[in-house]
Design a protein around this motif. Structure first.
Motif, short mmCIF file in Angstrom:
data_model
loop_
_atom_site.label_atom_id
_atom_site.label_comp_id
_atom_site.label_asym_id
_atom_site.label_seq_id
_atom_site.Cartn_x
_atom_site.Cartn_y
_atom_site.Cartn_z
N PHE A 225 5.52 -1.36 -3.29
CA PHE A 225 5.27 -0.16 -2.48
C PHE A 225 6.04 -0.23 -1.16
O PHE A 225 6.61 0.78 -0.72
N ARG A 226 6.07 -1.39 -0.54
CA ARG A 226 6.81 -1.54 0.72
C ARG A 226 8.31 -1.28 0.50
O ARG A 226 8.97 -0.62 1.31
N HIS A 227 8.85 -1.81 -0.60
CA HIS A 227 10.26 -1.58 -0.92
C HIS A 227 10.52 -0.09 -1.14
O HIS A 227 11.56 0.44 -0.70
N LEU A 228 9.60 0.57 -1.84
CA LEU A 228 9.75 2.00 -2.09
C LEU A 228 9.78 2.78 -0.78
O LEU A 228 10.60 3.68 -0.59
N CYS A 229 8.89 2.41 0.16
CA CYS A 229 8.88 3.08 1.47
C CYS A 229 10.17 2.82 2.23
O CYS A 229 10.74 3.75 2.84
N LEU A 230 10.65 1.60 2.20
CA LEU A 230 11.90 1.29 2.90
C LEU A 230 13.07 2.06 2.32
O LEU A 230 13.92 2.58 3.05
N THR A 231 13.11 2.14 0.99
CA THR A 231 14.18 2.87 0.32
C THR A 231 14.16 4.35 0.69
O THR A 231 15.21 4.98 0.89
N GLU A 232 12.96 4.92 0.80
CA GLU A 232 12.81 6.34 1.11
C GLU A 232 12.76 6.61 2.61
O GLU A 232 12.56 7.76 3.02
#
Length: 429
Positions: A352-359
């Motif tokens: 989830f953290r990676h998804l937030c960083l990507t977006e």
């Protein structure tokens, strides 16, 4: 986009004074978005690429898209939330009379903050079951206008009020409906029959039963000197239901996606339509009747359990761990608890953290103080029942479980953006 989402949330809150209305409103929006209604009592003819939804008890809903990629290879992307909120529910035989006033006996549903219920303009909504022409039917009703209030006792008669006092739910919470000359002038079931006729043009032979709750008629609104906040009832957890809906409607056809919004979270989720009941598992088994394919799919899937998080309050900063105080308008919060009150793992949190960083969505963390108890969500319940990997997240709010809660006006757009990316993500951990 942010302004449109916020106004859409405000409209959804206004249309959803009860879990039944919240579910009906979600269903209406899903139909408008091309989703087909399924009936649990009928055989399902599901098609690849199809979009469907099913309800149970009129208060829980599961919507899903069957992607073009095989589920046993790609898994299902699930978002979970709940439709219920703490409130005052009307008792089966509620009529009370004292000092010439007609009042209704109520039962506290969930862990409600009781003090804010006093001196509010209250209305009544929920589900009514009745007989008509020999048939048993149910209908949603909503009085809409303010029909009741719970007046405070004046400070002159309760000098200790500002020092705090224990509210007696049996004695102090019955709302006042009207002044009546005699007890014969008040009949709650007759009032419900009149509302059924007025709202739906239906004449009941007998009002058999009801599930009704009081709510504050003050509509949700965007407030603050610079419009920083959204204030309203039932943000916990209709805020997450609405965000999940917007993300699901924006999903691309490749991936299989599911939105699960269930009732009774505030009282433990143990019901036929709650997260601790069989609803989700039974739907999954109808989608994937072959056991091996079902188990492979579950083990390739991931659930984002979305429920509100506690923002650090400027008047009570000591109630948070010093390194884990989520801020309003600073993005969604990953919720962690070593004792499994939240189902987050390092793997699911990292995803989830990676998804937030990507977006480019800001992300925060919450861990309760080590000397305080921790609430829970549908996350651990669903993870233990289904076996699906789970991350617990939520938007930071103030006054959780009050009759009027407060969230950030920027955070809804953050959550919708990351949930939309989740539904579209090609790979899961």
């Amino acid at each position: 986009m942010q302004a449109t989402l916020n106004q859409g949330l405000i409209d959804y809150l206004g249309a959803s004074p009860s879990p039944f209305h919240a579910t009906a409103s979600l269903a209406q929006r899903l139909r408008s978005g091309g989703y087909e209604r399924l009936d649990e009592r009928e055989s399902w003819q599901l098609q690849a690429g199809g979009r469907y939804y099913v309800t149970r008890n009129d208060s829980s809903i599961i919507a899903f898209q069957l992607g073009t990629q095989p589920m046993s290879e790609q898994g299902i992307r699930l978002v979970g939330a709940h439709t219920d909120s703490p409130c005052l529910r009307v008792k089966p035989h509620p009529d009370l009379h004292s000092q010439g006033f007609w009042q209704l006996g109520v039962e506290v549903y969930g862990g409600a903050l009781l003090a804010p219920w006093f001196d509010r303009d209250l209305s009544l909504a929920g589900r009514l079951t009745y007989s008509r022409d020999g048939h048993i039917e149910s209908q949603l009703i909503d009085f809409r206008q303010a029909i009741a209030t719970i007046p405070n006792l004046a400070i002159h008669l309760n000098r200790e009020a500002n020092q705090g006092w224990a509210i007696n739910a049996q004695k102090e919470l019955p709302p006042i409906l009207a002044q009546v000359a005699s007890q014969d002038a008040s009949d709650f079931r007759a009032l419900l029959a009149e509302q059924l006729s007025r709202e739906h043009d239906l004449v009941a032979d007998v009002v058999l039963d009801f599930e009704l709750g009081f709510y504050d008629t003050q509509p949700a609104s965007q407030i603050g000197l610079n419009g920083e906040f959204i204030a309203g009832a039932r943000l916990d957890n209709l805020l997450s239901c609405y965000a999940g809906l917007q993300a699901l409607l924006a999903a691309t056809p490749e991936q299989s996606c599911m939105l699960v919004c269930t009732d009774h979270e505030e009282v433990g989720s143990s019901s036929c339509c709650g997260a601790d009941g069989p609803f989700l598992e039974q739907v999954l088994r109808r989608i994937l009747p072959e056991e091996d394919a079902l188990q492979r799919t579950i083990n390739r899937s991931l659930l984002i359990s979305a429920d509100n998080a506690h923002a650090v309050h400027p008047n009570y900063p000591e109630k948070h761990d010093g390194n884990h105080g989520p801020k309003i308008n600073a993005g969604p919060v990953i919720k962690v608890n070593s004792n499994q009150r939240y189902a987050t793992s390092s793997e699911t949190a990292g995803f989830f953290r990676h998804l937030c960083l990507t977006e480019e969505v800001p992300v925060q963390s919450f861990v309760t103080r080590s000397d305080m108890g921790c609430g829970s969500t549908i996350g651990p319940i669903t993870a233990s029942r289904i076996g699906v990997r789970t991350v617990d997240i939520g938007l930071p709010t103030f006054a959780m479980h009050s009759i009027r809660e407060l969230a950030g006006s920027q955070d809804l757009a953050h959550l919708v953006k990351v949930l939309t990316a989740f539904y579209r993500s090609a790979e899961l951990p």
